[in-house]
Motif scaffolding. Structure first.
Motif, PDB file in Angstrom:
ATOM      1  N   LEU A 213      12.009  27.967   0.081  1.00 24.20           N
ATOM      2  CA  LEU A 213      10.333  27.800   0.285  1.00 24.20           C
ATOM      3  C   LEU A 213       9.825  29.299   0.035  1.00 24.20           C
ATOM      4  O   LEU A 213      10.128  30.288   0.883  1.00 24.20           O
ATOM      5  N   THR A 214       9.058  29.496  -1.024  1.00 24.49           N
ATOM      6  CA  THR A 214       8.446  30.678  -1.307  1.00 24.49           C
ATOM      7  C   THR A 214       6.969  30.904  -1.313  1.00 24.49           C
ATOM      8  O   THR A 214       6.291  29.757  -1.652  1.00 24.49           O
ATOM      9  N   VAL A 215       6.342  31.670  -0.769  1.00 22.93           N
ATOM     10  CA  VAL A 215       5.020  31.708  -0.523  1.00 22.93           C
ATOM     11  C   VAL A 215       4.366  32.636  -1.430  1.00 22.93           C
ATOM     12  O   VAL A 215       4.822  34.065  -1.297  1.00 22.93           O
ATOM     13  N   THR A 216       3.456  32.608  -2.125  1.00 25.73           N
ATOM     14  CA  THR A 216       2.781  33.536  -2.935  1.00 25.73           C
ATOM     15  C   THR A 216       1.281  33.514  -2.881  1.00 25.73           C
ATOM     16  O   THR A 216       0.557  32.515  -2.505  1.00 25.73           O
ATOM     17  N   GLY A 217       0.558  34.768  -3.495  1.00 24.77           N
ATOM     18  CA  GLY A 217      -1.065  34.583  -3.306  1.00 24.77           C
ATOM     19  C   GLY A 217      -1.232  34.754  -2.103  1.00 24.77           C
ATOM     20  O   GLY A 217      -0.655  35.315  -1.103  1.00 24.77           O
ATOM     21  N   GLY A 218      -2.810  34.536  -1.660  1.00 29.04           N
ATOM     22  CA  GLY A 218      -3.260  34.955  -0.670  1.00 29.04           C
ATOM     23  C   GLY A 218      -4.846  34.545  -0.681  1.00 29.04           C
ATOM     24  O   GLY A 218      -5.208  34.330  -1.684  1.00 29.04           O
ATOM     25  N   CYS A 219      -5.608  34.527   0.375  1.00 23.17           N
ATOM     26  CA  CYS A 219      -6.769  34.218   0.708  1.00 23.17           C
ATOM     27  C   CYS A 219      -7.579  35.371   1.779  1.00 23.17           C
ATOM     28  O   CYS A 219      -7.112  35.607   2.802  1.00 23.17           O
ATOM     29  N   THR A 220      -8.556  35.839   1.130  1.00 28.57           N
ATOM     30  CA  THR A 220      -9.415  36.696   2.141  1.00 28.57           C
ATOM     31  C   THR A 220     -10.283  36.442   3.147  1.00 28.57           C
ATOM     32  O   THR A 220     -10.442  37.285   4.162  1.00 28.57           O
ATOM     33  N   TRP A 221     -10.434  35.114   3.142  1.00 30.49           N
ATOM     34  CA  TRP A 221     -11.531  34.581   4.214  1.00 30.49           C
ATOM     35  C   TRP A 221     -10.692  33.634   5.035  1.00 30.49           C
ATOM     36  O   TRP A 221      -9.838  32.931   4.541  1.00 30.49           O
ATOM     37  N   PRO A 222     -11.222  33.602   6.230  1.00 26.06           N
ATOM     38  CA  PRO A 222     -10.403  32.430   7.189  1.00 26.06           C
ATOM     39  C   PRO A 222     -10.938  30.945   6.979  1.00 26.06           C
ATOM     40  O   PRO A 222     -12.000  30.856   6.075  1.00 26.06           O
ATOM     41  N   ILE A 223     -10.334  30.259   7.527  1.00 24.81           N
ATOM     42  CA  ILE A 223     -10.483  28.741   7.421  1.00 24.81           C
ATOM     43  C   ILE A 223     -10.735  28.029   8.798  1.00 24.81           C
ATOM     44  O   ILE A 223     -10.101  28.871   9.611  1.00 24.81           O
ATOM     45  N   SER A 224     -11.399  27.141   8.927  1.00 21.89           N
ATOM     46  CA  SER A 224     -11.467  26.395  10.144  1.00 21.89           C
ATOM     47  C   SER A 224     -10.857  24.940  10.074  1.00 21.89           C
ATOM     48  O   SER A 224     -11.262  24.044   9.467  1.00 21.89           O
ATOM     49  N   ILE A 225      -9.635  24.762  10.603  1.00 21.13           N
ATOM     50  CA  ILE A 225      -8.983  23.559  10.731  1.00 21.13           C
ATOM     51  C   ILE A 225      -8.306  23.378  12.025  1.00 21.13           C
ATOM     52  O   ILE A 225      -8.384  24.249  12.983  1.00 21.13           O
ATOM     53  N   ASP A 226      -7.785  21.897  12.192  1.00 20.84           N
ATOM     54  CA  ASP A 226      -6.940  21.742  13.175  1.00 20.84           C
ATOM     55  C   ASP A 226      -5.436  21.961  12.624  1.00 20.84           C
ATOM     56  O   ASP A 226      -4.890  21.503  11.994  1.00 20.84           O
ATOM     57  N   LYS A 227      -4.893  23.089  13.461  1.00 19.52           N
ATOM     58  CA  LYS A 227      -3.566  23.614  12.934  1.00 19.52           C
ATOM     59  C   LYS A 227      -2.534  22.380  13.146  1.00 19.52           C
ATOM     60  O   LYS A 227      -1.622  22.395  11.993  1.00 19.52           O
ATOM     61  N   SER A 228      -2.496  21.734  14.049  1.00 16.82           N
ATOM     62  CA  SER A 228      -1.509  20.809  14.240  1.00 16.82           C
ATOM     63  C   SER A 228      -1.565  19.616  13.187  1.00 16.82           C
ATOM     64  O   SER A 228      -0.596  19.289  12.539  1.00 16.82           O
ATOM     65  N   GLN A 229      -2.755  19.243  12.776  1.00 18.55           N
ATOM     66  CA  GLN A 229      -2.907  18.075  12.157  1.00 18.55           C
ATOM     67  C   GLN A 229      -2.602  18.557  10.573  1.00 18.55           C
ATOM     68  O   GLN A 229      -1.740  17.895   9.873  1.00 18.55           O
ATOM     69  N   LEU A 230      -3.186  19.903  10.268  1.00 16.55           N
ATOM     70  CA  LEU A 230      -2.725  20.386   8.836  1.00 16.55           C
ATOM     71  C   LEU A 230      -1.318  20.535   8.619  1.00 16.55           C
ATOM     72  O   LEU A 230      -0.726  20.638   7.619  1.00 16.55           O
ATOM     73  N   LYS A 231      -0.871  21.007   9.644  1.00 22.14           N
ATOM     74  CA  LYS A 231       0.733  21.418   9.677  1.00 22.14           C
ATOM     75  C   LYS A 231       1.591  20.169   9.475  1.00 22.14           C
ATOM     76  O   LYS A 231       2.573  20.196   8.789  1.00 22.14           O
ATOM     77  N   ARG A 232       1.210  18.962   9.907  1.00 22.49           N
ATOM     78  CA  ARG A 232       1.854  17.683   9.534  1.00 22.49           C
ATOM     79  C   ARG A 232       1.819  17.432   8.184  1.00 22.49           C
ATOM     80  O   ARG A 232       2.539  16.765   7.557  1.00 22.49           O
ATOM     81  N   VAL A 233       0.534  17.710   7.675  1.00 25.28           N
ATOM     82  CA  VAL A 233       0.293  17.423   6.172  1.00 25.28           C
ATOM     83  C   VAL A 233       1.100  18.455   5.373  1.00 25.28           C
ATOM     84  O   VAL A 233       1.895  17.803   4.254  1.00 25.28           O
ATOM     85  N   LEU A 234       1.340  19.325   5.608  1.00 24.94           N
ATOM     86  CA  LEU A 234       2.162  20.568   4.943  1.00 24.94           C
ATOM     87  C   LEU A 234       3.533  20.110   5.123  1.00 24.94           C
ATOM     88  O   LEU A 234       4.322  20.254   3.963  1.00 24.94           O
ATOM     89  N   ASP A 235       4.006  19.795   6.029  1.00 28.02           N
ATOM     90  CA  ASP A 235       5.325  19.367   6.359  1.00 28.02           C
ATOM     91  C   ASP A 235       5.684  18.047   5.702  1.00 28.02           C
ATOM     92  O   ASP A 235       6.803  18.062   4.865  1.00 28.02           O
ATOM     93  N   ASN A 236       4.766  17.152   5.570  1.00 26.79           N
ATOM     94  CA  ASN A 236       5.087  15.986   4.570  1.00 26.79           C
ATOM     95  C   ASN A 236       5.295  16.446   3.411  1.00 26.79           C
ATOM     96  O   ASN A 236       6.107  15.920   2.629  1.00 26.79           O
TER      97      ASN A 236
END
Length: 534
Positions: free
Chosen positions: A407-430
């Protein structure tokens, strides 16, 4: 009228401008009198000795030029300055109305202009009345001097007295006119101030409205009126742009509205945007061919509300049937597993039993996914740093996985986001799990790249999950996120649908695309927040 109009009230009138006009009059009248004196041909209008008229005219000319060229308006529009100028004019008029001239020559009417100007310009009624009184005294002294020299009968006094009454009348009317002008100017100032405040108030309301407002020209060009319009349609400036260049769907809706085909255009999603917008048009003139206003509302909350209603209905449905399906399904699965343990079962029967077990498990997974959708709770939104959060998701996925994965992570974002970390983690895991499986199937290696990007103009943060699999066929991409649609023989068709539901619940968007090098990519588009947002 009150005895004294306050300085602030009288100053409501632009005294500097009025005084400038009066000074021009002084220059003109002085020049005309000087020219008449030089060109006198014995008409009887002027005296035989024109020296006094010359001096009076010269006083008018010189004093007006000094005021115009060397003086500061602030010096001469004070009470003392105006009073001094008026006294100079009374003196100059007295010299022009030479005692040797006829009382009926008309030069004494110049006093009336001076008295009227004093009444308009002097703030104090007492000073204005004093100018009128001194003027009358000058006229009476002039008349008495003429009578003493035998130039007129004593009846001239009556004539002079009547002109004195006229002087006081002109002074009173001038003060009355000044008071009327002051009141009118004050009303105008109050109305202007209220209009400015109302305009400022309206501008603030329009600017801070969540509804975007745009001006639509007869040539179908759009000009943003407030910040919400630029934000919703992802415009960089307030400049006017053709509707087709802003958004093709919006241009189509405008064309339909112009033709009268629809009263309420349908919601649309801008090209490259992640929010659903609802346009509304209204005319500014008679008919739909001229200027119009376009109101743009964020329809996403309504979509989310409809989604919530749908999930509630789904929850009631699944809750009522889950028990009826799962219990018989578990009994069938257990019975088949027991049959498969029979040593006397043939290989063909054993294979049939395994088919039954696999399909009962598949049915159980489908029921579990549906129940998971129906039991969803509202998101608990928190502000997170995308870069650190993604690294944490990848770390936890590797720890929980029983197989090696790259698993390779590249790039970045300079501004924060507002999310439900648990729900979005399940999306990324899937998505990561799907990507690893497809990469392994196509290349034999479990590898997925995660790329973080951002669009400052659209204020979006992108998370791309990229794999090396064969990808989704073009014919299947339109139905990719529909429930129960799958391209895998053993799939339930609810995984990506669940991802889509979780993303929409968090105000995000999931989409599928090909990268520039042909790899398969799922993109999460999330709204960026300001760093001080709560």
């Amino acid at each position: 009228m009150s005895d004294g109009t306050s300085l602030g009230d009288k100053n409501t009138i632009d005294r500097t401008q009025v005084f400038a006009v009066y000074n021009v009059y002084r220059l003109v009248i002085g020049s005309v009198l000087f020219a008449l004196t030089l060109a006198d041909t014995g008409s009887g209008l002027l005296s035989d000795d024109s020296a006094l008229q010359m001096i009076g005219a010269s006083i008018f000319i010189i004093s007006s030029l000094i005021i115009a060229l060397l003086g500061s308006p602030s010096k001469f529009t004070t009470e003392s300055g105006i009073f001094g100028v008026m006294m100079i004019d009374v003196l100059a008029t007295t010299l022009v109305a030479d005692p040797t001239t006829s009382l009926t020559s008309g030069f004494t009417t110049l006093y009336l202009v001076t008295v009227a100007a004093a009444s308009m310009l002097l703030v104090s009624r007492q000073l204005a009345t004093l100018v009128a009184a001194l003027t009358v005294l000058a006229m009476l002294a002039d008349t008495l001097f003429i009578i003493s020299r035998g130039g007129s009968e004593t009846g001239g006094l009556l004539y002079a007295g009547l002109r004195g009454v006229l002087v006081f009348l002109v002074g009173w009317l001038g003060q009355l006119a000044a008071a009327t002008l002051v009141q009118a100017a004050q009303r105008a100032e109050v109305a202007s101030s209220q209009a400015r405040r109302l305009k400022l108030f309206n501008d603030q309301i329009v600017e801070h409205m969540q509804t975007g407002i745009l001006l639509v020209t007869p040539k179908d060009s759009l000009k943003p009126v407030n910040s919400a319009a630029k934000d919703l349609l992802m415009l960089e400036s307030n400049s006017e742009r053709p509707a087709k260049l802003v958004d093709s769907q919006l241009a189509m809706a405008l064309d339909e509205w112009r033709n009268g085909d629809t009263l309420m255009p349908s919601p649309f999603k801008p090209d490259g945007g992640h929010r659903t917008l609802l346009p509304r048009f209204t005319t500014l003139e008679s008919g739909r061919e001229g200027d119009a206003l376009l109101f743009i509302d964020d329809y996403t909350p309504m979509t989310q509300f409809a989604q919530s209603l749908k999930l509630n209905s789904l929850g009631r449905l699944t809750g009522s049937i889950a028990h009826e399906i799962r219990n018989p399904l578990a009994a069938v699965s257990n019975a088949v597993q027991l049959l498969a343990e029979n040593e006397n079962m043939s290989d063909g029967d054993r294979e049939l039993a395994n088919i039954v077990v696999r399909n009962t498990q598949r049915m159980n997974d489908t029921v579990s996914n549906v129940l998971e959708l129906s039991r969803r709770v509202p998101p608990n939104l928190t502000q997170v740093d995308v870069n650190d959060w993604i690294l944490g998701v990848v770390h936890e996925f590797k720890e929980a996985s029983s197989e090696e994965a790259s698993l390779t992570v590249t790039g970045g974002c300079t501004w924060p986001i507002s999310i439900d970390k648990s729900q979005l983690k399940r999306v990324l895991d899937n998505l990561i799990d799907n990507g690893l499986r497809h990469s392994a199937s196509a290349t034999g290696q479990r590898a997925v790249d995660l790329h973080i990007g951002q669009s400052v103009v659209q204020r979006l943060c992108f998370i791309d999950v990229i794999d090396n699999g064969d990808g989704v066929p073009d014919s299947a991409q339109a139905r990719l996120f529909e429930p129960f649609f799958t391209t895998r023989p053993d799939g339930t068709g609810l995984g990506l649908y669940l991802c889509k539901e979780l993303c929409e619940s968090n105000g995000a968007e999931i989409s599928y695309r090909r990268t520039h090098d042909g790899r398969s990519s799922f993109r999460l588009s999330l709204r960026m927040q300001s760093r001080d947002a709560q």
